[in-house]
Write a protein that holds these residues in place. Structure first.
Motif, PDB file in Angstrom:
ATOM      1  N   PHE A 145       3.571  -1.529   2.746  1.00  0.00           N
ATOM      2  CA  PHE A 145       2.602  -1.930   3.773  1.00  0.00           C
ATOM      3  C   PHE A 145       1.822  -0.705   4.213  1.00  0.00           C
ATOM      4  O   PHE A 145       2.396   0.332   4.505  1.00  0.00           O
ATOM      5  CB  PHE A 145       3.252  -2.591   4.996  1.00  0.00           C
ATOM      6  CG  PHE A 145       2.210  -3.173   5.917  1.00  0.00           C
ATOM      7  CD1 PHE A 145       1.520  -4.325   5.560  1.00  0.00           C
ATOM      8  CD2 PHE A 145       1.866  -2.535   7.110  1.00  0.00           C
ATOM      9  CE1 PHE A 145       0.521  -4.849   6.376  1.00  0.00           C
ATOM     10  CE2 PHE A 145       0.867  -3.048   7.927  1.00  0.00           C
ATOM     11  CZ  PHE A 145       0.195  -4.207   7.562  1.00  0.00           C
ATOM     12  N   ASP A 146       0.496  -0.867   4.261  1.00  0.00           N
ATOM     13  CA  ASP A 146      -0.371   0.246   4.653  1.00  0.00           C
ATOM     14  C   ASP A 146      -1.097  -0.103   5.953  1.00  0.00           C
ATOM     15  O   ASP A 146      -2.137  -0.747   5.946  1.00  0.00           O
ATOM     16  CB  ASP A 146      -1.384   0.541   3.533  1.00  0.00           C
ATOM     17  CG  ASP A 146      -2.303   1.707   3.891  1.00  0.00           C
ATOM     18  OD1 ASP A 146      -1.992   2.425   4.868  1.00  0.00           O
ATOM     19  OD2 ASP A 146      -3.311   1.901   3.181  1.00  0.00           O
ATOM     20  N   SER A 147      -0.510   0.323   7.058  1.00  0.00           N
ATOM     21  CA  SER A 147      -1.160   0.104   8.372  1.00  0.00           C
ATOM     22  C   SER A 147      -2.240   1.168   8.600  1.00  0.00           C
ATOM     23  O   SER A 147      -3.036   1.064   9.520  1.00  0.00           O
ATOM     24  CB  SER A 147      -0.114   0.215   9.490  1.00  0.00           C
ATOM     25  OG  SER A 147       0.321   1.564   9.590  1.00  0.00           O
TER      26      SER A 147
ATOM     27  N   LEU B 258      -4.899   4.527  12.255  1.00  0.00           N
ATOM     28  CA  LEU B 258      -4.641   3.076  12.142  1.00  0.00           C
ATOM     29  C   LEU B 258      -5.860   2.302  11.623  1.00  0.00           C
ATOM     30  O   LEU B 258      -6.997   2.551  12.038  1.00  0.00           O
ATOM     31  CB  LEU B 258      -4.248   2.553  13.529  1.00  0.00           C
ATOM     32  CG  LEU B 258      -3.643   1.156  13.618  1.00  0.00           C
ATOM     33  CD1 LEU B 258      -2.301   1.087  12.884  1.00  0.00           C
ATOM     34  CD2 LEU B 258      -3.459   0.754  15.085  1.00  0.00           C
ATOM     35  N   LYS B 259      -5.590   1.344  10.744  1.00  0.00           N
ATOM     36  CA  LYS B 259      -6.663   0.489  10.229  1.00  0.00           C
ATOM     37  C   LYS B 259      -7.079  -0.516  11.296  1.00  0.00           C
ATOM     38  O   LYS B 259      -6.283  -0.840  12.176  1.00  0.00           O
ATOM     39  CB  LYS B 259      -6.147  -0.294   9.012  1.00  0.00           C
ATOM     40  CG  LYS B 259      -6.005   0.517   7.755  1.00  0.00           C
ATOM     41  CD  LYS B 259      -5.597  -0.380   6.596  1.00  0.00           C
ATOM     42  CE  LYS B 259      -5.439   0.417   5.313  1.00  0.00           C
ATOM     43  NZ  LYS B 259      -6.700   0.998   4.803  1.00  0.00           N
ATOM     44  N   PRO B 260      -8.304  -1.054  11.202  1.00  0.00           N
ATOM     45  CA  PRO B 260      -8.676  -2.159  12.088  1.00  0.00           C
ATOM     46  C   PRO B 260      -7.813  -3.384  11.796  1.00  0.00           C
ATOM     47  O   PRO B 260      -7.242  -3.500  10.718  1.00  0.00           O
ATOM     48  CB  PRO B 260     -10.141  -2.441  11.730  1.00  0.00           C
ATOM     49  CG  PRO B 260     -10.547  -1.463  10.700  1.00  0.00           C
ATOM     50  CD  PRO B 260      -9.356  -0.691  10.258  1.00  0.00           C
TER      51      PRO B 260
ATOM     52  N   THR C 220      -4.392   9.894   7.857  1.00  0.00           N
ATOM     53  CA  THR C 220      -3.101   9.382   7.358  1.00  0.00           C
ATOM     54  C   THR C 220      -3.272   8.079   6.587  1.00  0.00           C
ATOM     55  O   THR C 220      -2.325   7.598   5.967  1.00  0.00           O
ATOM     56  CB  THR C 220      -2.096   9.165   8.511  1.00  0.00           C
ATOM     57  OG1 THR C 220      -2.618   8.143   9.379  1.00  0.00           O
ATOM     58  CG2 THR C 220      -1.850  10.441   9.297  1.00  0.00           C
ATOM     59  N   ASP C 221      -4.496   7.521   6.621  1.00  0.00           N
ATOM     60  CA  ASP C 221      -4.754   6.300   5.851  1.00  0.00           C
ATOM     61  C   ASP C 221      -5.058   6.615   4.378  1.00  0.00           C
ATOM     62  O   ASP C 221      -5.116   5.719   3.543  1.00  0.00           O
ATOM     63  CB  ASP C 221      -5.919   5.528   6.495  1.00  0.00           C
ATOM     64  CG  ASP C 221      -5.986   4.089   6.027  1.00  0.00           C
ATOM     65  OD1 ASP C 221      -5.010   3.630   5.385  1.00  0.00           O
ATOM     66  OD2 ASP C 221      -7.004   3.428   6.310  1.00  0.00           O
ATOM     67  N   ALA C 222      -5.275   7.878   4.071  1.00  0.00           N
ATOM     68  CA  ALA C 222      -5.434   8.262   2.655  1.00  0.00           C
ATOM     69  C   ALA C 222      -4.055   8.655   2.140  1.00  0.00           C
ATOM     70  O   ALA C 222      -3.810   9.799   1.743  1.00  0.00           O
ATOM     71  CB  ALA C 222      -6.436   9.394   2.524  1.00  0.00           C
ATOM     72  N   GLU C 223      -3.130   7.683   2.194  1.00  0.00           N
ATOM     73  CA  GLU C 223      -1.710   7.952   1.912  1.00  0.00           C
ATOM     74  C   GLU C 223      -1.340   7.760   0.442  1.00  0.00           C
ATOM     75  O   GLU C 223      -0.366   8.337  -0.021  1.00  0.00           O
ATOM     76  CB  GLU C 223      -0.825   7.059   2.790  1.00  0.00           C
ATOM     77  CG  GLU C 223      -0.544   5.640   2.267  1.00  0.00           C
ATOM     78  CD  GLU C 223      -1.793   4.788   2.115  1.00  0.00           C
ATOM     79  OE1 GLU C 223      -2.808   5.094   2.771  1.00  0.00           O
ATOM     80  OE2 GLU C 223      -1.785   3.835   1.305  1.00  0.00           O
ATOM     81  N   GLY C 224      -2.126   6.943  -0.264  1.00  0.00           N
ATOM     82  CA  GLY C 224      -1.773   6.654  -1.658  1.00  0.00           C
ATOM     83  C   GLY C 224      -1.699   7.922  -2.485  1.00  0.00           C
ATOM     84  O   GLY C 224      -0.733   8.175  -3.214  1.00  0.00           O
TER      85      GLY C 224
END
Ligand code: BES
Ligand code: MN
Ligand code: ZN
Length: 497
Positions: free
Chosen positions: A272-274, A279-281, A349-353
């Motif tokens: 899961f990628d929050s 944080l994503k919208p 932190t959303d560029a986690e892949g």
């Protein structure tokens, strides 16, 4: 769908025998061949009436199902147009046939080849396609439904051809197609499974299950402690905010000669990628359960490769973690040291892949691979660039790029080459670390791939950004891509290409 069995046979053996559904290709002149004429006679006028009704044009991909009193309880006419057919026509014919047949209650079907001439190697390709489509369209998500939809009734499909050599080829092609289809459906099921069920441990269980089913396969799962000992602090930075433990899953299949360099598949397994602290919208955030689509496609491909008993050594590496915000989560601006020793400033932190993949790519070095392909739902920017029709392909080796593009064309699970030019690499410069984890507003899919390229320096490597191709928004569901492409790629390598 329970087990769907495929076979090919001489039509003589089946003539006049009962079947739930006879499938007949019919051209747009509506002229019947011998098999068609025999069926028309047995149907006591039903088929003639249907053909006269004007409801069936015989154009490519059109279908009409009629119920009959004869030994064939149903006749499914499938339009095949007139004149030379392109591959795109065969794709239409195959999927229309599969949808119409599976929508009926027929539990067995016999397809007459009839006037449908497929020349050369295309014949096997077409058989394979039909089987893949039948399995693919039989998929029903069931895991978390109290009243799942009934699976299709079809359990047996026979292809009838009076050419003995073609019949032989058809048999193995149908089986390969079905095995590819089952691999695709495994990937769909895993990616459709909600994140509270499909955790890193769940992916590990699936990998262990695959290994148990094949005596040439083995599975090893590294926990966070083992990853820390290897220095995988980039991967571990992603899991810092969640209570769900991360796993590095290594599934090895040794179908090839001992000592032959393996082909390595690396899957992004963000269950899961929050977005984490970045944080994503909220809108569509549920869809981020499929951020393990790369991992799912790796497992689906491994299943297909093992079912086909391909004479190859293949290693699957899955970097599985959940990306969540919390008091222990990684913060924008934090710097971590990857297994390769390269330091990374985590600006988002959303560029986690890329953060989990870079350590998995370093880990892949130990296998001295013939090739490494990573598969990842990596960037929204790739969806902007290519939509859902093509996966974005990046490679540091021309031959590998060509092989993957070709496999995509053959399997109709297509990829499109994207650049890895130095000009883009500069966007990853950071004042506080060797690399930043984002590259600014322009070329987001390219800079993500550039980031990975810094870690894939010791082998032939390709990256597939499947953010657009792995998921359908309406109706919501995983597509199982690029299992078709990857399976074809490995079949081609096994065939010596
Ligand atoms: N998993 C997403 C990418 C994604 C977005 C996949 C939409 C499928 C559909 C990835 O982890 C991500 O969030 N990427 C960011 C990168 C950005 C912060 C540089 C993105 O694409 O917005
Ligand atoms: Mn993300
Ligand atoms: Zn993600």
């Amino acid at each position: 769908m329970a087990a769907l069995r495929f076979s090919a046979s001489d039509p003589q053996k089946f003539s006049g025998k009962r079947t739930d559904c006879a499938i007949l290709p019919v051209g747009s002149k509506l002229k019947l061949d011998d098999a068609g004429k025999a069926l028309a006679k047995e149907s006591a006028g039903v088929m003639d009436a249907a053909l006269k009704s004007g409801e069936f044009s015989g154009n490519v991909g059109q279908t009409l199902l009629v119920h009959c009193p004869g030994p064939a309880a149903r006749i499914l006419m499938v339009g095949v147009g007139e004149g030379k057919l392109e591959r795109s026509d065969y794709l239409k014919i195959s999927s229309a046939l599969a949808r119409a047949l599976l929508a009926s209650k027929a539990s067995d079907a016999q397809m007459h080849l009839g006037t449908l001439k497929v020349s050369g190697g295309d014949w096997e390709w077409f058989c394979q396609r039909i089987a893949t489509d039948l399995v693919y369209h039989g998929y029903r998500y069931a895991l978390t439904l109290s009243k799942p939809k009934a699976p299709p009734a079809l359990s047996r499909f026979v292809l009838l051809s009076d050419d003995a050599a073609m019949t032989r080829q058809a048999k193995s092609a149908l089986n390969r197609g079905a095995q590819a289809g089952a691999g695709i459906n495994l990937a769909r099921e895993l990616a459709d499974t909600p994140a509270n069920y499909c955790t890193p441990e769940h992916l590990a269980k699936e990998a262990r299950k695959l290994a148990r089913g094949n005596d040439k396969a083995s599975c090893k799962v590294l926990n966070e402690k083992a990853m820390a000992e290897l220095g995988m602090h980039s991967l571990l930075s992603v899991t810092a905010g969640t209570a769900t433990p991360a796993k590095l899953i290594v599934l090895e299949y040794k179908g090839g000669k001992r000592g032959n360099a393996p082909h390595v598949l690396v899957g992004k397994g963000i269950t899961f990628d929050s977005g984490g602290i970045s944080l994503k919208p909220g809108a569509k955030m549920d869809e981020m359960k499929f951020d393990m689509g790369g991992a799912a496609s790796v497992l689906g491909t491994m299943q297909a490769v093992m079912d086909m008993a391909l004479p190859l050594n293949v290693v699957a590496i899955i970097a599985a973690a959940e990306n969540m915000p919390s008091g222990t989560a990684t913060k924008p601006g934090d710097v971590v040291t990857s297994m390769a020793g390269i330091t990374i400033e985590i600006l988002n932190t959303d560029a986690e892949g890329r953060l989990v993949l870079c350590d998995a790519l370093t880990y892949a070095e130990r296998f001295k691979p013939a090739s490494v392909v990573d598969i990842a739902t990596l960037t929204g920017a790739c969806v902007v660039a290519l939509g859902s029709h093509a996966s974005g392909l990046y490679a540091n080796n021309e031959d590998l790029a060509e092989q993957l593009l070709e496999a995509g064309t053959t399997s109709h699970d297509r990829a499109w080459r994207m650049p890895l030019w130095d000009d883009y690499q500069k966007q990853l410069d950071s004042n506080f670390a060797d690399l930043g984890n984002i590259g600014g507003p322009g070329g987001g899919s390219v800079t993500a791939a550039c980031f990975l390229s810094r870690f894939a320096t010791k082998y032939n490597w390709a990256h597939l950004d499947i953010a657009g191709s792995a998921w359908d928004s309406a109706p919501k569901g995983a597509t199982g891509r690029p299992v078709g492409l990857l399976t074809q790629y490995l079949c081609d390598r096994a065939a010596g290409g």
